[in-house]
Design a protein around this motif. Sequence first.
Motif, short mmCIF file in Angstrom:
data_model
loop_
_atom_site.label_atom_id
_atom_site.label_comp_id
_atom_site.label_asym_id
_atom_site.label_seq_id
_atom_site.Cartn_x
_atom_site.Cartn_y
_atom_site.Cartn_z
N TYR A 22 0.86 -1.18 0.00
CA TYR A 22 0.00 0.00 0.00
C TYR A 22 0.90 1.23 0.00
N TRP A 23 0.52 2.24 -0.76
CA TRP A 23 1.28 3.48 -0.83
C TRP A 23 0.49 4.59 -0.12
N TRP A 24 0.90 4.89 1.10
CA TRP A 24 0.24 5.89 1.94
C TRP A 24 0.60 7.30 1.48
N CYS A 25 -0.40 8.14 1.32
CA CYS A 25 -0.21 9.53 0.91
C CYS A 25 0.42 10.31 2.06
N ALA A 26 1.57 10.93 1.82
CA ALA A 26 2.25 11.72 2.83
C ALA A 26 1.97 13.22 2.70
N CYS A 27 1.51 13.65 1.53
CA CYS A 27 1.31 15.08 1.30
C CYS A 27 -0.06 15.57 1.75
N GLY A 28 -1.03 14.67 1.79
CA GLY A 28 -2.39 15.04 2.17
C GLY A 28 -3.25 15.54 1.03
N LYS A 31 -6.76 12.54 -3.68
CA LYS A 31 -8.22 12.40 -3.68
C LYS A 31 -8.61 10.96 -3.35
N ASN A 32 -7.61 10.10 -3.15
CA ASN A 32 -7.82 8.68 -2.87
C ASN A 32 -7.30 8.33 -1.46
N GLN A 33 -7.56 9.20 -0.51
CA GLN A 33 -7.06 9.02 0.87
C GLN A 33 -7.47 7.68 1.45
N PRO A 34 -6.59 7.05 2.21
CA PRO A 34 -5.29 7.51 2.66
C PRO A 34 -4.15 7.17 1.71
N PHE A 35 -4.49 6.79 0.49
CA PHE A 35 -3.47 6.32 -0.44
C PHE A 35 -3.11 7.37 -1.49
N CYS A 36 -1.93 7.20 -2.04
CA CYS A 36 -1.37 8.14 -3.01
C CYS A 36 -2.07 8.05 -4.37
N ASP A 37 -2.31 9.20 -4.97
CA ASP A 37 -2.82 9.24 -6.35
C ASP A 37 -1.89 10.06 -7.25
N GLY A 38 -0.70 10.38 -6.73
CA GLY A 38 0.27 11.14 -7.52
C GLY A 38 0.20 12.65 -7.33
N SER A 39 -0.69 13.12 -6.46
CA SER A 39 -0.85 14.57 -6.26
C SER A 39 0.38 15.24 -5.67
N PHE A 45 7.22 16.00 -1.09
CA PHE A 45 6.65 14.81 -0.47
C PHE A 45 6.72 13.60 -1.38
N SER A 46 6.81 12.44 -0.76
CA SER A 46 6.77 11.16 -1.46
C SER A 46 5.89 10.22 -0.67
N PRO A 47 5.17 9.33 -1.35
CA PRO A 47 4.34 8.38 -0.62
C PRO A 47 5.22 7.39 0.14
N LEU A 48 4.64 6.78 1.16
CA LEU A 48 5.35 5.80 1.98
C LEU A 48 4.77 4.42 1.72
N ARG A 49 5.62 3.50 1.37
CA ARG A 49 5.19 2.13 1.08
C ARG A 49 5.00 1.36 2.39
N TYR A 50 3.89 0.66 2.47
CA TYR A 50 3.61 -0.23 3.60
C TYR A 50 3.32 -1.62 3.04
N ASP A 51 4.08 -2.60 3.47
CA ASP A 51 3.88 -3.98 3.06
C ASP A 51 3.20 -4.73 4.19
N ALA A 52 2.00 -5.19 3.95
CA ALA A 52 1.23 -5.89 4.98
C ALA A 52 1.82 -7.28 5.22
N THR A 53 2.19 -7.55 6.45
CA THR A 53 2.75 -8.85 6.80
C THR A 53 1.68 -9.81 7.29
#
Length: 80
Positions: A22-28, A31-39, A45-53
């Motif tokens: 999952y790519w979490w939006c860091a900039c806020g 439009k696809n919160q909480p995930f990055c849409d390239g805004s 800012f850069s999105p933060l990758r989260y790998d679900a374990t």
Amino acid sequence: MAEPTIAQRSPFRFDVIQGKSYWWCACGRSKNQPFCDGSHKGSEFSPLRYDATETRTVFFCGCKHSDRKPFCDGTHSRLS
């Protein structure tokens, strides 16, 4: 350093799936919160990758100011 836009003053509850990224939006701005849409493009800012374990419910930070990014740590309750 620029401040992120507060997307919401509460966490985003989300069910993640083991093995998925999952790519979490860091900039806020996404439009696809909480995930990055390239805004964030063109910003510092850069999105933060989260790998679900494991498959479980998590609470992604909505205010973008957490010290436990990408997860909520309650910082939203202290923002002015």
